[in-house]
Design a protein around this motif. Structure first.
Motif, PDB file in Angstrom:
ATOM      1  N   MET A 202      -0.112   4.714  82.431  1.00  0.00           N
ATOM      2  CA  MET A 202      -0.896   5.466  81.444  1.00  0.00           C
ATOM      3  C   MET A 202      -1.597   6.665  82.064  1.00  0.00           C
ATOM      4  N   LEU A 203      -2.012   6.508  83.322  1.00  0.00           N
ATOM      5  CA  LEU A 203      -2.678   7.616  83.999  1.00  0.00           C
ATOM      6  C   LEU A 203      -1.692   8.720  84.379  1.00  0.00           C
ATOM      7  N   ALA A 204      -0.449   8.328  84.645  1.00  0.00           N
ATOM      8  CA  ALA A 204       0.543   9.290  85.128  1.00  0.00           C
ATOM      9  C   ALA A 204       1.380   9.906  84.008  1.00  0.00           C
ATOM     10  N   ASN A 205       1.427   9.251  82.842  1.00  0.00           N
ATOM     11  CA  ASN A 205       2.301   9.721  81.769  1.00  0.00           C
ATOM     12  C   ASN A 205       1.564   9.692  80.435  1.00  0.00           C
ATOM     13  N   THR A 206       2.189  10.294  79.432  1.00  0.00           N
ATOM     14  CA  THR A 206       1.643  10.294  78.083  1.00  0.00           C
ATOM     15  C   THR A 206       2.533   9.455  77.177  1.00  0.00           C
ATOM     16  N   TYR A 207       1.931   8.504  76.479  1.00  0.00           N
ATOM     17  CA  TYR A 207       2.674   7.629  75.570  1.00  0.00           C
ATOM     18  C   TYR A 207       2.101   7.769  74.158  1.00  0.00           C
TER      19      TYR A 207
END
Length: 285
Positions: A202-207
Motif C-alpha cells: 500500500m505504501l509503494a503502490n496505489t490500489y
C-alpha cells in the motif's frame, strides 16, 4: 539463483508465463473441486514434459511460470508448443467418468543483462496477454522493443482502463478462488499473505480497492485499517476496503466500518454477492 549462476557461467535463460484458457468457465460450471483437478492435471503434464533443471511454479489462480535455463526464447517457444500440442490431444483431468480438456495461452521472454526479475516476469506476462488477445490457445514471444519497461498489465488492452485490486488473505486457497472468480473483471489483482506485506504494498503502490481478511498473522485486518487511518501517506489515498471475516459479531462489523471499511462480509460468503460488491466498490460497469 539461476541468474546468479548465469553471472558466473553466461548462458541464455527464458521464462514462460502460462494461463489456462477459460478456466473460470470450468469452476462456474463444474465447481472449484473440478478446477483443482484441472490445475493438478496440467501441472503434472508440464512436469513430465520438462527437464529436471527447469523450474515450474504456480503463480496464482490458473497461472504458472516456468524458468528454462540454457534455453533461448526460440527453444523455449518450441518446447511450449510441443506441450500445448499434447494438452490439446489429452484430457488433463477426469471426474465421475467425465474427462476435462483445456488449452492454454503462454508468453515467452528471454532474460537479458540488466533486466530485473520483475521486468522479466512482466515481459512474459504481457506476451501471454497478447496470446489471449490473438485468440488464446497459442504461444507468443515477447517483443524486444519492450525490454526494460515496467509491468504493463494495466495497458495490455488499451481500450480498457484497468483498476487495481489488492487481495489480503493468509489462505492461499481462498486467494485462488477469489482470483478465478474476479479475473474476468477489468482489473489487475495483487496478493498479500499477511498484513505486513499488504502495508508495504500500500505504501509503494496505489490500489482502487482492497479485499481484506480480518484475521491474519503478523498484522490483522483491523490493525492494518488502524495503521492506514493514522498514516497520512495512506489516509489520503482513496482506496475502498471490503473486509472479510469469520466473525459475525455486530461490534466487529461496527469496528470495521469505524476504521474505514467501505463494506463487510462474513465467511462463508456468496461469490456472486462478493463480485457484485466489488463491482460497486470499484465503480465497475
Amino acid at each position: 539463483m539461476e541468474l546468479q549462476r548465469i553471472e558466473r557461467y553466461p548462458a541464455p535463460i527464458s521464462l514462460v508465463f502460462i494461463d489456462i484458457d477459460c478456466f473460470k468457465r470450468i469452476n462456474d460450471t463444474y465447481g472449484h473441486h473440478v478446477g483443482d483437478l484441472v490445475l493438478q492435471g496440467l501441472a503434472h503434464l508440464l512436469q513430465v514434459n520438462l527437464r529436471s533443471t527447469d523450474l515450474l511454479a504456480r503463480f496464482g489462480g490458473e497461472e504458472f511460470v516456468i524458468a528454462l535455463p540454457n534455453t533461448t526464447v526460440e527453444q523455449a517457444c518450441a518446447t511450449m508448443q510441443s506441450i500445448l500440442n499434447k494438452v490439446r490431444l489429452n484430457a488433463v483431468a477426469q471426474y465421475e467418468g467425465q474427462t476435462f480438456s483445456i488449452t492454454f495461452s503462454a508468453g515467452v521472454a528471454e532474460w537479458h543483462e540488466g533486466m530485473t526479475v520483475a521486468e522479466w516476469v512482466a515481459k512474459a506476462d504481457d506476451a501471454m496477454y497478447q496470446a489471449k488477445q490473438q485468440g488464446r490457445d497459442r504461444i507468443v514471444i515477447a517483443s524486444e522493443e519492450d525490454e526494460g519497461t515496467e509491468h504493463r498489465k494495466l495497458t495490455a488492452s488499451p481500450q480498457i482502463d484497468k483498476k487495481n485490486l489488492l487481495i489480503v488473505d493468509d489462505d492461499p486457497i481462498l486467494r485462488a478462488i477469489l482470483t478465478s472468480h474476479l479475473e474476468h473483471l477489468p482489473i489487475t489483482i495483487t496478493y498479500a499473505a499477511d498484513g505486513e506485506v499488504a502495508l508495504s504494498l500500500m505504501l509503494a503502490n496505489t490500489y482502487d480497492a482492497c479485499i481484506l481478511d480480518g484475521m491474519m498473522p503478523k498484522l490483522d485486518g483491523f490493525s492494518l485499517l488502524s495503521q492506514k487511518k493514522k498514516d497520512p501517506r495512506l489516509n489520503v489515498r482513496d482506496m475502498k476496503v471490503l473486509m472479510l471475516s469469520g466473525k459475525k459479531k455486530e461490534d466487529d462489523l461496527a469496528r470495521g466500518f469505524q476504521m474505514g471499511a467501505g463494506d463487510y462480509m462474513t465467511k462463508p460468503f456468496s461469490l456472486v454477492e462478493l463480485e457484485v460488491r466489488v463491482r460497486q466498490l470499484m465503480n465497475l460497469v
